[in-house]
Motif scaffolding. Sequence first.
Motif, mmCIF file in Angstrom:
data_model
loop_
_atom_site.group_PDB
_atom_site.id
_atom_site.type_symbol
_atom_site.label_atom_id
_atom_site.label_comp_id
_atom_site.label_asym_id
_atom_site.label_seq_id
_atom_site.Cartn_x
_atom_site.Cartn_y
_atom_site.Cartn_z
ATOM 1 N N ARG A 154 0.827 -1.202 0.000
ATOM 2 C CA ARG A 154 0.000 0.000 0.000
ATOM 3 C C ARG A 154 0.865 1.258 0.000
ATOM 4 O O ARG A 154 0.529 2.258 -0.644
ATOM 5 N N LYS A 161 0.870 4.026 -2.937
ATOM 6 C CA LYS A 161 0.692 5.447 -2.630
ATOM 7 C C LYS A 161 1.830 6.269 -3.223
ATOM 8 O O LYS A 161 1.593 7.337 -3.817
ATOM 9 N N GLU A 209 1.434 9.102 -6.187
ATOM 10 C CA GLU A 209 1.901 10.478 -6.012
ATOM 11 C C GLU A 209 2.820 10.913 -7.141
ATOM 12 O O GLU A 209 2.914 12.101 -7.466
ATOM 13 N N ARG A 214 -4.696 4.352 -7.440
ATOM 14 C CA ARG A 214 -5.078 3.342 -6.450
ATOM 15 C C ARG A 214 -6.587 3.108 -6.499
ATOM 16 O O ARG A 214 -7.367 4.017 -6.736
#
Length: 257
Positions: free
Chosen positions: A39, A43, A47, A53
Amino acid sequence: MNLVSMKRHQSILNKLEEQKYVEVAELCKELNVSAVTIRKDLKFLEEKGLLHRTHGGASFENPYINDRSVNEKEKIRVDEKSNIALEAASRITENDSILIASGTTVQALARAIDVTEKLTVITASLNVALELIRFKHVDVLQLCGYVRHSSSSVVGNQAASILENVSCSKLYLGVDGIDLEYGLSTTHLEEAQLNRKMIEAAERTIVLADSSKFGKKSFGRICSLDDIDEIITDSGINKALIPRLEERGVVVTIVAK
């Protein structure tokens, strides 16, 4: 960021390139790391603008769908929709009574129908009705209600009330998104509600969806995967999704390009 993380990120992107959609659990098993680590990786990559996601995974494309006009959508994936429509049309039998929802793929189904015996069709789509009036032996019941300009289809309580008094062998349903957890969805809440009424009025629900619809979700949730019987799609579907769908009791039919 260390070399191990960089290699893991590249592995995730490579898998996404191959499958278009990945799940956290699948990545954990393949890369031998925890869900927390994956995760964090997703992330970080989101970004950087490298993926989007989703609930339980990630995809290259934004999983959230905005409403687009039927005139725009009918120009997209034309061959896939035509092949899906031909397969769906082969399910229609003599003296059948069917429901056809709205969308460009079910509109392609209406063009593909070639029957010589009596057929009864109930539809929310104005375009479907216009396609089928060429047949004298096809009875078309056009549902009434407010007309959505973007989809050329009707929604509302008037349409839903008619469905309370009918029973059809099959519903051919077009959707904007198919997500393993969220289920089937469309961009309009009232359309989703009408689609649920259609499912209740049909003995069997067949979803017509090209492979770009998987891993997507939209504002109006129609139902869970447990509420449908079959999905007809094209060969671009992520093959890892097929057993997951079949575990839910969904027959997956793949048409050739």
